[in-house]
Design a protein around this motif. Structure first.
Motif, PDB file in Angstrom:
ATOM      1  N   GLU A 150       0.819  -1.203   0.000  1.00 19.82           N
ATOM      2  CA  GLU A 150       0.000   0.000   0.000  1.00 19.82           C
ATOM      3  C   GLU A 150       0.856   1.258   0.000  1.00 19.82           C
ATOM      4  O   GLU A 150       1.977   1.274   0.521  1.00 19.82           O
ATOM      5  CB  GLU A 150      -0.953   0.022   1.204  1.00 19.82           C
ATOM      6  CG  GLU A 150      -0.267   0.106   2.544  1.00 19.82           C
ATOM      7  CD  GLU A 150      -1.258   0.288   3.690  1.00 19.82           C
ATOM      8  OE1 GLU A 150      -2.479   0.369   3.440  1.00 19.82           O
ATOM      9  OE2 GLU A 150      -0.798   0.352   4.845  1.00 19.82           O
ATOM     10  N   TYR A 159       2.507  13.942  -0.602  1.00 28.59           N
ATOM     11  CA  TYR A 159       1.244  13.212  -0.605  1.00 28.59           C
ATOM     12  C   TYR A 159       1.322  12.126   0.467  1.00 28.59           C
ATOM     13  O   TYR A 159       2.368  11.504   0.636  1.00 28.59           O
ATOM     14  CB  TYR A 159       0.989  12.567  -1.974  1.00 28.59           C
ATOM     15  CG  TYR A 159       0.990  13.552  -3.113  1.00 28.59           C
ATOM     16  CD1 TYR A 159       2.177  13.938  -3.723  1.00 28.59           C
ATOM     17  CD2 TYR A 159      -0.205  14.093  -3.588  1.00 28.59           C
ATOM     18  CE1 TYR A 159       2.187  14.841  -4.756  1.00 28.59           C
ATOM     19  CE2 TYR A 159      -0.199  15.001  -4.635  1.00 28.59           C
ATOM     20  CZ  TYR A 159       0.991  15.369  -5.211  1.00 28.59           C
ATOM     21  OH  TYR A 159       0.999  16.280  -6.228  1.00 28.59           O
ATOM     22  N   TYR A 160       0.210  11.916   1.152  1.00 26.57           N
ATOM     23  CA  TYR A 160       0.168  10.926   2.229  1.00 26.57           C
ATOM     24  C   TYR A 160      -1.113  10.115   2.155  1.00 26.57           C
ATOM     25  O   TYR A 160      -2.159  10.610   1.734  1.00 26.57           O
ATOM     26  CB  TYR A 160       0.226  11.610   3.603  1.00 26.57           C
ATOM     27  CG  TYR A 160       1.487  12.406   3.830  1.00 26.57           C
ATOM     28  CD1 TYR A 160       1.535  13.773   3.565  1.00 26.57           C
ATOM     29  CD2 TYR A 160       2.633  11.790   4.323  1.00 26.57           C
ATOM     30  CE1 TYR A 160       2.687  14.498   3.768  1.00 26.57           C
ATOM     31  CE2 TYR A 160       3.801  12.512   4.533  1.00 26.57           C
ATOM     32  CZ  TYR A 160       3.819  13.860   4.243  1.00 26.57           C
ATOM     33  OH  TYR A 160       4.976  14.584   4.450  1.00 26.57           O
ATOM     34  N   SER A 161      -1.025   8.886   2.620  1.00 25.78           N
ATOM     35  CA  SER A 161      -2.237   8.104   2.786  1.00 25.78           C
ATOM     36  C   SER A 161      -2.976   8.626   4.015  1.00 25.78           C
ATOM     37  O   SER A 161      -2.366   9.213   4.920  1.00 25.78           O
ATOM     38  CB  SER A 161      -1.906   6.627   2.963  1.00 25.78           C
ATOM     39  OG  SER A 161      -1.234   6.414   4.200  1.00 25.78           O
ATOM     40  N   ASP A 162      -4.261   8.408   4.052  1.00 24.20           N
ATOM     41  CA  ASP A 162      -5.063   8.873   5.187  1.00 24.20           C
ATOM     42  C   ASP A 162      -4.592   8.249   6.494  1.00 24.20           C
ATOM     43  O   ASP A 162      -4.683   8.871   7.548  1.00 24.20           O
ATOM     44  CB  ASP A 162      -6.538   8.553   4.957  1.00 24.20           C
ATOM     45  CG  ASP A 162      -7.150   9.434   3.880  1.00 24.20           C
ATOM     46  OD1 ASP A 162      -8.209   9.044   3.345  1.00 24.20           O
ATOM     47  OD2 ASP A 162      -6.574  10.489   3.561  1.00 24.20           O
ATOM     48  N   SER A 163      -4.106   7.029   6.431  1.00 17.79           N
ATOM     49  CA  SER A 163      -3.731   6.317   7.648  1.00 17.79           C
ATOM     50  C   SER A 163      -2.475   6.883   8.319  1.00 17.79           C
ATOM     51  O   SER A 163      -2.256   6.637   9.512  1.00 17.79           O
ATOM     52  CB  SER A 163      -3.532   4.836   7.354  1.00 17.79           C
ATOM     53  OG  SER A 163      -2.476   4.655   6.412  1.00 17.79           O
ATOM     54  N   LYS A 195      -1.378  10.314   7.592  1.00 18.17           N
ATOM     55  CA  LYS A 195      -1.396  11.780   7.527  1.00 18.17           C
ATOM     56  C   LYS A 195      -1.393  12.365   8.929  1.00 18.17           C
ATOM     57  O   LYS A 195      -2.154  11.943   9.788  1.00 18.17           O
ATOM     58  CB  LYS A 195      -2.629  12.231   6.755  1.00 18.17           C
ATOM     59  CG  LYS A 195      -2.577  13.674   6.282  1.00 18.17           C
ATOM     60  CD  LYS A 195      -3.775  13.963   5.368  1.00 18.17           C
ATOM     61  CE  LYS A 195      -3.751  13.146   4.111  1.00 18.17           C
ATOM     62  NZ  LYS A 195      -4.873  13.465   3.206  1.00 18.17           N
ATOM     63  N   TYR A 212       0.153   7.666  -6.228  1.00 17.22           N
ATOM     64  CA  TYR A 212      -0.438   6.703  -5.319  1.00 17.22           C
ATOM     65  C   TYR A 212      -0.350   5.263  -5.816  1.00 17.22           C
ATOM     66  O   TYR A 212      -0.504   4.330  -5.034  1.00 17.22           O
ATOM     67  CB  TYR A 212      -1.906   7.045  -5.082  1.00 17.22           C
ATOM     68  CG  TYR A 212      -2.141   8.415  -4.489  1.00 17.22           C
ATOM     69  CD1 TYR A 212      -2.490   9.496  -5.308  1.00 17.22           C
ATOM     70  CD2 TYR A 212      -2.026   8.637  -3.120  1.00 17.22           C
ATOM     71  CE1 TYR A 212      -2.709  10.744  -4.764  1.00 17.22           C
ATOM     72  CE2 TYR A 212      -2.246   9.890  -2.573  1.00 17.22           C
ATOM     73  CZ  TYR A 212      -2.593  10.937  -3.399  1.00 17.22           C
ATOM     74  OH  TYR A 212      -2.804  12.184  -2.868  1.00 17.22           O
TER      75      TYR A 212
END
Length: 123
Positions: free
Chosen positions: A45, A58-62, A64, A105
Motif C-alpha cells: 500500500e 502526498y500521504y495516505s489517510d492512515s 497523515k 499513489y
C-alpha cells in the motif's frame, strides 16, 4: 537508479523512527519518489510520496499527520519521519522512484524499488 532503504527496527507504540532511502544517482531526473509498505498477508500500500520539481507531498489517510516525507538534495536521500507509531504500522517499508508523471499513489508507475526495511511496532 538503485535505492537503498534503511532505518527500520523495533519500536514501542507511540514511538518514532526515521527511514532513509539513498539513491545511486541524481534523483532530480525522477518525477517522484515515494514510500510503500506491505504488512504480512496484505497487499502493498501507498504511504507517502514527494514530487521532485513541484515539491509536493502526498500521504495516505492512515499516516497523515503522523508521518513526514522529506528529501536531502545534497545527499540524494529521501526520508520518512514516522511519529506516533501504532502496531498497525508494522510492515516492510519500501522506497521507490518513478521517472515519469502520473498518479503517485499507484505502485505500478514506479520503476525503481529499494530492498525494503522492516518496521515492527509493539503494543
Amino acid at each position: 537508479v538503485q535505492l537503498q532503504a534503511s532505518g527500520g527496527g523495533l519500536v514501542q507504540g507511540g514511538g518514532s523512527l526515521r527511514l532513509s532511502c539513498a539513491a545511486s544517482e541524481r534523483t532530480f531526473t525522477r518525477y517522484a519518489m515515494g514510500w510503500f509498505r506491505q504488512a504480512r498477508g496484505k497487499e502493498r500500500e501507498f504511504v507517502a510520496a514527494f514530487t521532485w520539481n513541484a515539491g509536493n507531498s502526498y500521504y495516505s489517510d492512515s499516516v497523515k499527520g503522523r508521518f513526514t516525507i522529506s528529501r536531502d538534495n545534497a545527499k540524494e536521500t529521501l526520508y520518512l519521519q514516522m511519529n506516533s507509531l501504532k502496531p498497525e504500522d508494522t510492515a516492510v517499508y519500501y522506497c521507490a522512484a518513478r521517472k515519469y508523471g502520473g498518479s503517485v499513489y499507484s505502485s505500478g508507475g514506479y520503476d525503481s524499488w529499494g530492498q525494503g526495511t522492516l518496521v515492527t511496532v509493539s503494543s
